[in-house]
Design a protein around this motif. Structure first.
Motif, mmCIF file in Angstrom:
data_model
loop_
_atom_site.group_PDB
_atom_site.id
_atom_site.type_symbol
_atom_site.label_atom_id
_atom_site.label_comp_id
_atom_site.label_asym_id
_atom_site.label_seq_id
_atom_site.Cartn_x
_atom_site.Cartn_y
_atom_site.Cartn_z
ATOM 1 N N TRP A 212 51.151 140.879 71.811
ATOM 2 C CA TRP A 212 51.485 139.462 71.611
ATOM 3 C C TRP A 212 51.292 139.086 70.161
ATOM 4 C CZ3 TRP A 212 48.133 137.401 76.219
ATOM 5 C CH2 TRP A 212 48.776 137.768 77.418
ATOM 6 N N ALA A 213 50.152 139.557 69.605
ATOM 7 C CA ALA A 213 49.832 139.207 68.221
ATOM 8 C C ALA A 213 50.948 139.676 67.308
ATOM 9 C CB ALA A 213 48.509 139.841 67.835
ATOM 10 N N GLY A 214 51.426 140.922 67.522
ATOM 11 C CA GLY A 214 52.500 141.468 66.700
ATOM 12 C C GLY A 214 53.757 140.657 66.835
ATOM 13 N N ARG A 215 54.101 140.331 68.102
ATOM 14 C CA ARG A 215 55.327 139.567 68.331
ATOM 15 C C ARG A 215 55.198 138.181 67.709
ATOM 16 N NH1 ARG A 215 56.595 139.177 74.320
ATOM 17 N NH2 ARG A 215 55.641 141.203 74.276
ATOM 18 N N ARG A 216 53.973 137.599 67.866
ATOM 19 C CA ARG A 216 53.767 136.268 67.308
ATOM 20 C C ARG A 216 53.899 136.295 65.794
ATOM 21 N NH1 ARG A 216 48.496 133.515 69.317
ATOM 22 N NH2 ARG A 216 49.191 134.371 71.261
ATOM 23 N N GLY A 217 53.410 137.371 65.162
ATOM 24 C CA GLY A 217 53.511 137.512 63.713
ATOM 25 C C GLY A 217 54.951 137.504 63.270
ATOM 26 N N SER A 218 55.818 138.262 63.963
ATOM 27 C CA SER A 218 57.225 138.297 63.559
ATOM 28 C C SER A 218 57.885 136.953 63.820
ATOM 29 C CB SER A 218 57.971 139.430 64.255
ATOM 30 O OG SER A 218 57.663 139.413 65.607
ATOM 31 N N LEU A 219 57.439 136.259 64.883
ATOM 32 C CA LEU A 219 57.986 134.911 65.143
ATOM 33 C C LEU A 219 57.638 133.973 64.000
ATOM 34 C CD1 LEU A 219 57.404 134.304 68.939
ATOM 35 C CD2 LEU A 219 59.566 134.450 67.740
ATOM 36 N N TRP A 220 56.389 134.153 63.515
ATOM 37 C CA TRP A 220 55.967 133.313 62.399
ATOM 38 C C TRP A 220 56.833 133.558 61.177
ATOM 39 C CZ3 TRP A 220 53.427 129.119 61.535
ATOM 40 C CH2 TRP A 220 52.563 128.657 62.516
ATOM 41 N N VAL A 221 57.098 134.830 60.893
ATOM 42 C CA VAL A 221 57.926 135.164 59.729
ATOM 43 C C VAL A 221 59.300 134.533 59.907
ATOM 44 C CG1 VAL A 221 59.069 137.066 58.536
ATOM 45 C CG2 VAL A 221 56.674 137.276 59.208
ATOM 46 N N LEU B 197 55.503 122.989 54.279
ATOM 47 C CA LEU B 197 55.027 124.332 53.934
ATOM 48 C C LEU B 197 53.506 124.399 54.023
ATOM 49 C CD1 LEU B 197 57.277 125.474 50.984
ATOM 50 C CD2 LEU B 197 57.086 126.484 53.237
ATOM 51 N N ALA B 198 52.869 123.309 53.540
ATOM 52 C CA ALA B 198 51.405 123.277 53.593
ATOM 53 C C ALA B 198 50.943 123.309 55.041
ATOM 54 C CB ALA B 198 50.894 122.025 52.892
ATOM 55 N N VAL B 199 51.619 122.507 55.901
ATOM 56 C CA VAL B 199 51.254 122.485 57.326
ATOM 57 C C VAL B 199 51.468 123.867 57.938
ATOM 58 C CG1 VAL B 199 51.920 121.543 59.562
ATOM 59 C CG2 VAL B 199 51.628 120.031 57.638
ATOM 60 N N LEU B 200 52.586 124.474 57.563
ATOM 61 C CA LEU B 200 52.874 125.813 58.083
ATOM 62 C C LEU B 200 51.790 126.793 57.667
ATOM 63 C CD1 LEU B 200 56.686 126.490 57.734
ATOM 64 C CD2 LEU B 200 55.313 126.492 59.783
ATOM 65 N N PHE B 201 51.371 126.662 56.430
ATOM 66 C CA PHE B 201 50.341 127.561 55.928
ATOM 67 C C PHE B 201 49.046 127.366 56.711
ATOM 68 C CE2 PHE B 201 46.672 128.023 53.101
ATOM 69 C CZ PHE B 201 46.764 129.385 52.851
ATOM 70 N N LEU B 202 48.690 126.059 56.916
ATOM 71 C CA LEU B 202 47.466 125.769 57.661
ATOM 72 C C LEU B 202 47.575 126.293 59.085
ATOM 73 C CD1 LEU B 202 46.579 122.184 56.433
ATOM 74 C CD2 LEU B 202 45.429 124.321 55.917
ATOM 75 N N LEU B 203 48.775 126.075 59.665
ATOM 76 C CA LEU B 203 48.998 126.547 61.041
ATOM 77 C C LEU B 203 48.860 128.058 61.122
ATOM 78 C CD1 LEU B 203 51.949 124.674 62.709
ATOM 79 C CD2 LEU B 203 49.703 125.124 63.645
ATOM 80 N N ALA B 204 49.437 128.721 60.118
ATOM 81 C CA ALA B 204 49.394 130.183 60.112
ATOM 82 C C ALA B 204 47.953 130.650 60.001
ATOM 83 C CB ALA B 204 50.210 130.737 58.958
ATOM 84 N N ARG B 205 47.179 129.948 59.159
ATOM 85 C CA ARG B 205 45.774 130.342 59.004
ATOM 86 C C ARG B 205 45.027 130.117 60.315
ATOM 87 N NH1 ARG B 205 41.987 127.620 54.600
ATOM 88 N NH2 ARG B 205 41.995 126.049 56.201
ATOM 89 N N ASP B 206 45.328 128.948 60.911
ATOM 90 C CA ASP B 206 44.700 128.631 62.190
ATOM 91 C C ASP B 206 45.072 129.676 63.237
ATOM 92 O OD1 ASP B 206 43.329 126.743 63.999
ATOM 93 O OD2 ASP B 206 45.298 126.697 64.932
ATOM 94 N N MET B 207 46.349 130.047 63.219
ATOM 95 C CA MET B 207 46.851 131.019 64.187
ATOM 96 C C MET B 207 46.179 132.379 63.971
ATOM 97 S SD MET B 207 48.734 131.048 66.728
ATOM 98 C CE MET B 207 49.708 129.593 66.612
ATOM 99 N N ARG B 208 45.981 132.720 62.689
ATOM 100 C CA ARG B 208 45.346 134.005 62.403
ATOM 101 C C ARG B 208 43.915 134.015 62.943
ATOM 102 N NH1 ARG B 208 46.509 134.111 57.236
ATOM 103 N NH2 ARG B 208 44.398 133.620 56.559
ATOM 104 N N ARG B 209 43.227 132.878 62.725
ATOM 105 C CA ARG B 209 41.864 132.794 63.249
ATOM 106 C C ARG B 209 41.880 132.864 64.765
ATOM 107 N NH1 ARG B 209 39.628 127.903 59.683
ATOM 108 N NH2 ARG B 209 39.460 129.012 57.727
ATOM 109 N N ARG B 210 42.853 132.141 65.356
ATOM 110 C CA ARG B 210 42.966 132.112 66.810
ATOM 111 C C ARG B 210 43.230 133.519 67.355
ATOM 112 N NH1 ARG B 210 45.019 127.398 70.182
ATOM 113 N NH2 ARG B 210 44.289 126.208 68.423
#
Ligand code: ADP
Length: 694
Positions: free
Chosen positions: A12-21, A274-287
């Motif tokens: 899931w993490a891998g798939r989610r990463g590509s979705l993020w990209v 972009l800033a929100v996306l960045f924060l979301l991505a960071r949050d997602m990484r922590r999650r």
């Protein structure tokens, strides 16, 4: 509860990463398009405005030229003489800086009068007006043909100051009463037209120029714009006889990075996004990391739950089962699916205890605390078998500290109970063995101590007998002193006393040998002689108890190989037990029996090569053996009698088994018990073969 596998979480993490990209790419593309469109829109607005301004400028210039035409006409009509014409003509030029020179020519283009602009030296000073008459000629011809004003194409006039200017001529025919009387020729400066005839608000901030069709600049008004992104609008100034291109360049719309507020807004929003996306991505990484850790913890917990042998069960506050581990399911033999969400009564409760369990659960659900050390209970497997369990319960507190139910650890203690039972039984056996050993010692001691008095009894009896015989044979003794019958009786009694004393001695010796486990003497004994040996004592007791003794001895029964004294004791013991069992029985007629009968039966064992084993049976019609008594029948010291020792049957069995035989019992219909044992026949090929069960 189903838990995700760690590998799934990583997938899931891998798939989610590509979705993020993908999302980032889409958002960036969208933002880029938005900014580009905003810029385009902005540019088109500026361009449109510039086009409109250029068109209005052309209109301004055209109407300025038209106004000038009216002025010229008015001048021609008011002044008929060349001398007086100059004054008003100079006035006109003073009011119109764009006109360099005004001429009045005759119908043959002869110069009648002219005025130069007062604002500069004559523009024809260097080149001379006459050199340019051909242009005037051409223009005036066109004007005559058009019957109105005509304009020449522009031409360059070098000036005395080294510079020059681009000018064009206008020729307007003067018609009086339908007759061409001459021409008014005006020379316009292109640059001054731009300066004078264009509205100041239109000219502000732009560079205006006249160009030729190929782009060559003829005249410029305002500072020329530089740079890549200069907005340009071109309009044709179509005059009778000549066409000019008006070019308007704007610096107004020179787009910077943020051409206007709209684009800036879009850019700001894009940056915020972009800033929100960045924060979301960071949050997602922590999650993701937390999820991964959680997955690992879950997998660890699952492995632990599956490996432990302790059953685990959780209930909610209403008593419904919310979780069971595989060990618990295995313990009770019920699938997890059948247990989950089940309330009372649980499928593993024995029906006879369900009421008690239900009460216990209700007390628990009412919030009463439970002992930490747990309590014992009985559960039931699916096949109905019961087994003891130890249950330890604790309250289930969730993540926010709320009490949500109870969790129990359940231990199957049946194996433990079995071991305890075994150890208790072996303890009992040990005690019995110790007592037996003590009895053996006592028997050994007694036999040792009794030997002397018994030998004395025997020798006194023999001595007495000898004395009696001597007395009888003494000479001179009157025969009537001692009546012969009395003498015979005394002799018989003395003989029996000696015989029984000797027998008692043998019994004691056998017991001594038995206890000391010495090599026993085996001899071939006829069954009849065994019976003969015990019958006097059996008859004695049978008379006392009112029992009839019946003997059934098969004819030609072979002799048995045995320690006769011990086997006699076995026969005696079994006969005594049989007679005692009939003691309290008084309903024999109702059972179809005529009085208390004890049968002693001796015959070759049925089902065997006739002479190998001899079966001895002692049959009574007594109370029989209940199941409870049967359980412990051969246990040393077990007795139901007040004066009993409880050693008889266990000793009998030992004796018979030492002979290679088998002691058994069975119910003897219509009532009573049959005790039977086997002994090897003398002369049988393998007399001490394994015990036989009949
Ligand atoms: P004891 O005779 O001293 O009681 P035994 O070992 O000979 O010891 O017998 C043990 C018990 O077995 C007796 O107390 C009696 O209850 C039971 N029993 C033995 N023989 C019979 C029988 N023939 N019928 C009924 N019960 C018997």
């Amino acid at each position: 509860m189903k838990f995700p596998r760690v590998s799934n979480i990583i997938n899931w993490a891998g798939r989610r990463g590509s979705l993020w990209v993908l999302l980032m790419v889409l958002v960036l593309t969208l933002l880029g398009i938005l900014v580009w469109l905003a810029g385009r829109y902005e540019s088109s607005l500026v361009q449109g405005r510039l086009e409109r301004n250029a068109a209005e400028t052309v209109t301004d210039i055209r109407s300025g030229l038209a106004r000038n035409l009216h002025t010229f006409q008015a001048l021609q009509f008011s002044e008929r003489r060349p001398e007086s014409w100059q004054q008003p003509a100079a006035e006109v030029l003073r009011g119109h800086r764009e006109i360099m020179r005004l001429e009045w020519r005759s119908e043959t283009l002869e110069l009648l009068s002219f005025v130069d602009t007062p604002f500069r030296t004559s523009v024809f000073e260097r080149l001379g007006r006459d050199n340019l008459l051909s242009d005037v000629n051409l223009t005036c011809t066109t004007a005559r043909r058009l019957n109105g004003a005509a304009y020449s194409i522009s031409y360059f006039l070098p000036q005395p100051d080294g510079l020059g200017m681009e000018v064009f001529d206008m020729c307007m025919p003067i018609v009086l009463a339908g007759q061409l009387t001459g021409y008014t020729v005006a020379t316009y400066s292109l640059q001054d037209i731009l300066g004078e005839l264009v509205g100041p608000q239109l000219a502000r901030g732009v560079a205006l120029s006249f160009t030729e069709a190929d782009g060559t600049r003829l005249a410029l008004h305002g500072a020329p714009s530089r740079g890549n992104r200069v907005y340009v609008a071109q309009q044709l100034l179509d005059l009778p006889g000549a066409t000019l291109v008006l070019r308007m360049e704007s610096r107004l719309g020179t787009p910077a990075l943020f051409p206007n507020f709209l684009t800036a807004l879009v850019m700001a929003m894009a940056l915020a996004l972009l800033a929100v996306l960045f924060l979301l991505a960071r949050d997602m990484r922590r999650r993701l990391k937390v999820e991964h850790d959680l997955g690992e913890a879950l997998a660890f917990r699952k492995a632990m739950e599956n490996s432990v042998l302790t059953g685990l069960r959780a209930r909610d506050l209403k008593g419904r089962i919310t979780y069971v581990n595989p060990a618990f399911c295995k313990m009770v033999g019920v699938e997890a699916g059948e247990l989950l969400n089940q309330s009372f009564p649980s499928p593993y409760w024995p029906p006879e205890l369900a009421g008690i369990y239900q009460e216990r659960q209700e007390i628990r659900l009412a919030g009463n605390s439970l002992p930490r050390e747990g309590h014992e209970s009985v559960f039931m497997r699916r096949d109905g078998t019961r087994f003891p369990v130890l249950i330890m319960e604790a309250p289930l507190i969730n993540a926010v500290g709320k009490h949500t139910g109870w969790v129990s650890a359940i231990l199957d203690v049946s194996e433990q109970r079995r071991i305890e039972e075994l150890s208790r039984a072996s303890q009992d056996r040990l005690q019995a063995t110790a007592r037996l050993a003590m009895v053996g010692e006592m028997a050994s001691l007694l036999s040792h101590e009794l030997n002397q008095p018994l030998a004395a009894i025997s020798s006194y009896a023999t001595g007495s007998l000898n004395l009696l015989r001597g007395e009888m044979a003494a000479p001179g003794r009157p025969a009537e002193d001692l009546a012969p019958p009395l003498f015979d009786d005394l002799q018989l009694a003395m003989g029996r006393i000696a015989e029984q004393a000797e027998r008692a001695g043998k019994v004691i010796k056998s017991v001594h040998d038995f206890v000391r486990r010495r090599e026993r003497v085996r001899e071939a004994v006829a069954p009849r002689s065994l019976l003969d040996a015990v019958m006097p004592l059996v008859i004695l007791q049978s008379r006392k108890l009112g029992v009839r003794v019946v003997i059934e001895l098969a004819p030609d029964c072979p002799a048995v190989l045995c320690d006769r004294t011990m086997v006699e004791q076995v026969l005696l013991n079994l006969s005594r037990n049989g007679m005692q069992a009939m003691q309290g029985v008084d309903d024999l007629p109702s059972a179809g029996l005529r009085g208390k009968v004890l049968t002693l039966r001796i015959r070759p064992a049925a089902g065997h090569a006739s002479s190998r084993w001899i079966e001895f049976a002692v049959i009574d019609c007594g109370e029989g053996i209940s199941e409870k008594v049967a359980e412990q029948l051969f246990t040393p010291f077990f007795t139901t009698k007040e004066e009993g020792m409880g050693l008889g049957l266990s000793l009998c069995r030992t004796v018979i088994e030492q002979h290679g035989g088998f002691l058994a019992y069975a119910a003897a219909p219509p009532r009573g018990t049959i005790f039977s044992f086997t002994l090897p026949a003398a002369g049988a090929p393998d007399a001490t073969a394994a015990p036989q069960n009949f």
